[in-house]
Design a protein around this motif. Structure first.
Motif, PDB file in Angstrom:
ATOM      1  N   ARG A 126     -26.243 -18.382  24.003  1.00  0.00           N
ATOM      2  CA  ARG A 126     -26.279 -18.523  22.431  1.00  0.00           C
ATOM      3  C   ARG A 126     -27.730 -17.697  21.809  1.00  0.00           C
ATOM      4  N   VAL A 162     -36.361 -26.215  20.526  1.00  0.00           N
ATOM      5  CA  VAL A 162     -35.296 -26.447  20.240  1.00  0.00           C
ATOM      6  C   VAL A 162     -35.083 -25.685  19.701  1.00  0.00           C
ATOM      7  N   HIS A 163     -34.896 -24.846  18.805  1.00  0.00           N
ATOM      8  CA  HIS A 163     -33.851 -23.919  18.511  1.00  0.00           C
ATOM      9  C   HIS A 163     -33.855 -22.522  18.432  1.00  0.00           C
ATOM     10  N   ILE A 164     -34.509 -21.517  17.748  1.00  0.00           N
ATOM     11  CA  ILE A 164     -34.902 -20.343  18.369  1.00  0.00           C
ATOM     12  C   ILE A 164     -36.067 -19.750  18.710  1.00  0.00           C
ATOM     13  N   VAL A 165     -36.136 -19.466  19.187  1.00  0.00           N
ATOM     14  CA  VAL A 165     -37.728 -18.793  19.875  1.00  0.00           C
ATOM     15  C   VAL A 165     -38.791 -18.273  18.594  1.00  0.00           C
ATOM     16  N   HIS A 168     -27.402 -19.119  12.203  1.00  0.00           N
ATOM     17  CA  HIS A 168     -26.296 -17.884  13.493  1.00  0.00           C
ATOM     18  C   HIS A 168     -26.259 -19.423  14.922  1.00  0.00           C
ATOM     19  N   VAL A 169     -27.343 -19.563  14.982  1.00  0.00           N
ATOM     20  CA  VAL A 169     -27.036 -20.296  16.269  1.00  0.00           C
ATOM     21  C   VAL A 169     -26.135 -21.593  16.006  1.00  0.00           C
ATOM     22  N   TYR A 218     -35.929 -15.124  10.602  1.00  0.00           N
ATOM     23  CA  TYR A 218     -35.678 -16.469  11.303  1.00  0.00           C
ATOM     24  C   TYR A 218     -35.147 -17.786  11.209  1.00  0.00           C
ATOM     25  N   LEU A 245     -33.268 -10.847  16.287  1.00  0.00           N
ATOM     26  CA  LEU A 245     -33.880 -10.692  16.095  1.00  0.00           C
ATOM     27  C   LEU A 245     -35.156 -10.824  15.475  1.00  0.00           C
ATOM     28  N   PHE A 280     -22.741 -21.365  16.160  1.00  0.00           N
ATOM     29  CA  PHE A 280     -22.534 -20.536  17.946  1.00  0.00           C
ATOM     30  C   PHE A 280     -22.508 -22.142  17.920  1.00  0.00           C
ATOM     31  N   ARG A 281     -22.837 -21.955  18.067  1.00  0.00           N
ATOM     32  CA  ARG A 281     -22.929 -23.652  19.343  1.00  0.00           C
ATOM     33  C   ARG A 281     -21.798 -24.711  18.300  1.00  0.00           C
ATOM     34  N   LYS A 329     -31.516 -16.596  11.470  1.00  0.00           N
ATOM     35  CA  LYS A 329     -30.577 -16.755  12.514  1.00  0.00           C
ATOM     36  C   LYS A 329     -30.210 -17.886  13.231  1.00  0.00           C
ATOM     37  N   GLN A 332     -29.176 -14.657  19.069  1.00  0.00           N
ATOM     38  CA  GLN A 332     -29.698 -14.446  17.969  1.00  0.00           C
ATOM     39  C   GLN A 332     -31.467 -14.179  17.988  1.00  0.00           C
TER      40      GLN A 332
END
Lengths: 219, 269
Positions: free
Chosen positions: B116, A100-103, A64-65, A58, B124, A68-69, A61, B120
């Motif tokens: 993006r 805000v960031h990843i799921v 990495h986001v 987690y 995941l 890329f951003r 990833k 990811q």
């Protein structure tokens, strides 16, 4: 019984971890890689509950986001603080459903994972961060987790000097591994060593005393 | 008879409008009034207006070769004081996927951000990189959602999405538009002058690889441009100004040679 330890040398940082995946008295496998390569110049060694080690994926990833951003990678310090923050949030806060960031990593229990984060930044050099499962964060020159830490920390206290060359550091790592193997009652047999320096993060070596039999013929 | 009906209609209409305003204030307070609704002849005008916004945007072209995919974007003459490096119109969504778009750039930022994260997130949850089709479907799905939700307007951009399939290595080029439709293309253009560029591509497209693919894309654009090339080994690479100039010079030379051979004025776009 999980052992993860690491140190900072001259222009590099390394993390060594045991490679056994254990469930109570059963060893599932002895070549489980617990040191994740987060990105080109970061290593994340995690020890603790096997399920929670996916927490490191987690983190990877999300790193990495960010890259890329923003077109540039996160610094090691920023990654360490982000990781610590995630661990801290999992201690008390109910996770927001639209982060805000990843799921989603829905968890209301602490992640039982101890982390050593090693990285190399261009203008800063190598660094090592000690992050434990209740979100303690320390920038250190050497660190260790697990029962093995009783032995490795003592060995490192005795032999570590700042600015060691790679050979000296690997020599110290081997000394630590010998201590663990000879003094820890249920010592893990195999270890992996990974380093990160200006040329990137990579696997350096394995120290195996037991090779996983690929297919033992049942005679 | 018709007069009576007409008057009844009027009454009904008035009733409706009154109800609407009463409702209107409540709904406006909740911001969920539908904005994109059908017209009597079956058009979604908001979507069509969004396509207008796309047509006014900077041209973007994509060409698929056998081992190379090229994205090109027309660069409006940059203001002298602006740092042109901060205005990147061709972006990476993942190590093997890139996107260029035409239309509202601010909407693009939002869409690109979500894409993006989805790239990811996919890695995941299923431990696999996205395929070009998957992420295109995701972006198109997002664009469609905003044509069927209350209180929002459609995204004002069309995207060109390129990439290599992570397992088969097959190159792909997809296009999405504000309505949320998407399809695969061998070469396509969107934005300003897209029709003439597409005509040019239809006339001149053939299976190419490497530099030839880049040349085809540049010929289609041939003004102030930003070009990025994606290959399997090297991922996405932005071409330097000097490289683009060199290729343009090559193209001009080829054009001149063709002209001289034909001895007729060039009618190229």
């Amino acid at each position: 019984m999980e052992c993860v330890f690491g140190m900072v040398g001259d222009g590099f940082a390394l993390v060594a971890a045991d490679t056994s995946a254990v469930h109570s008295i059963l060893v599932h496998k002895s070549n489980e890689d617990k040191v994740m390569i987060l990105d080109s110049h970061k290593l994340l060694g995690a020890s603790g509950e096997a399920g929670d080690r996916s927490f490191t994926e987690y983190i990877q990833k999300n790193v990495h986001v960010y890259e890329f951003r923003n077109g540039i990678p996160l610094t090691t310090a920023a990654t360490a603080n982000f990781t610590r923050c995630e661990l801290a949030l999992a201690l008390r806060k109910v996770r927001p459903s639209c982060p805000v960031h990843i799921v989603f990593l829905v968890s209301q229990n602490p992640y039982f994972v101890n982390i050593l984060l090693a990285g190399y930044d261009k203008n800063i050099g190598p660094s090592l961060y000690y992050i434990d499962y209740i979100a303690t964060l320390h920038k250190v020159d050497k660190g260790a987790f697990g029962y093995g830490s009783y032995f490795t920390l003592s060995m490192m206290d005795r032999h570590y000097k700042s600015g060691m060359s790679l050979e000296e550091a690997i020599d110290l790592v081997d000394k630590c591994i010998i201590e663990i193997r000879s003094r820890l009652v249920v010592a893990p047999p195999n270890f992996v060593i990974k380093i990160v320096d200006k040329d990137g993060a990579r696997e350096y070596a394995w120290r195996e005393s037991i090779k996983d039999a690929a297919g033992v013929s049942a005679a | 008879m018709s007069e009576v009906l007409a008057r009844l209609d009027l009454v009904r209409m008035r009733k409706v409008t009154r109800a609407a305003t009463k409702h209107g204030t409540k709904q406006m307070a909740r911001y969920d009034r539908a904005i994109t609704v059908f017209s009597p002849d079956g058009h979604l005008f908001q979507v069509e207006y969004a396509l207008e916004a796309v047509r006014k945007g900077n041209a973007a072209v994509g060409v698929r070769g056998t081992d190379t995919i090229v994205l090109g974007v027309e660069k409006k003459s940059t203001p002298k004081l602006q740092d042109s490096r901060s205005v990147r119109k061709i972006v990476s969504l993942d190590t093997h996927i890139a996107l260029a778009c035409a239309g509202l750039k601010a909407d693009a930022r939002v869409l690109i951000n979500r894409a993006r994260i989805e790239c990811q997130s996919h890695r995941l949850t299923v431990e696999d990189p996205v395929t070009v089709e998957y992420i295109t479907r995701y972006i198109a799905g997002l664009q469609q959602k905003y044509t069927q939700s209350g209180g929002v307007r459609p995204f004002g951009l069309s995207t060109l999405i390129v990439g290599f399939d992570p397992y088969t290595g097959v190159p792909a080029l997809y296009q999405t538009d504000p309505s949320g439709t998407f399809s695969a293309w061998k070469a396509n253009a969107t934005g300003r002058n897209s029709n003439s560029m597409r005509e040019f591509l239809e006339k001149n497209y053939k299976e190419t690889s490497g530099q030839e693919t880049v040349k085809l894309a540049i010929r289609a654009l041939l003004e102030n441009i930003e070009i990025a090339v994606m290959t399997k080994e090297h991922g996405l690479r932005q071409l330097e100004e000097a490289e683009i100039d060199a290729i343009v010079a090559e193209i001009e030379a080829e054009k001149a040679a063709a002209e001289a051979a034909k001895k007729a004025p060039s009618r190229d776009t």
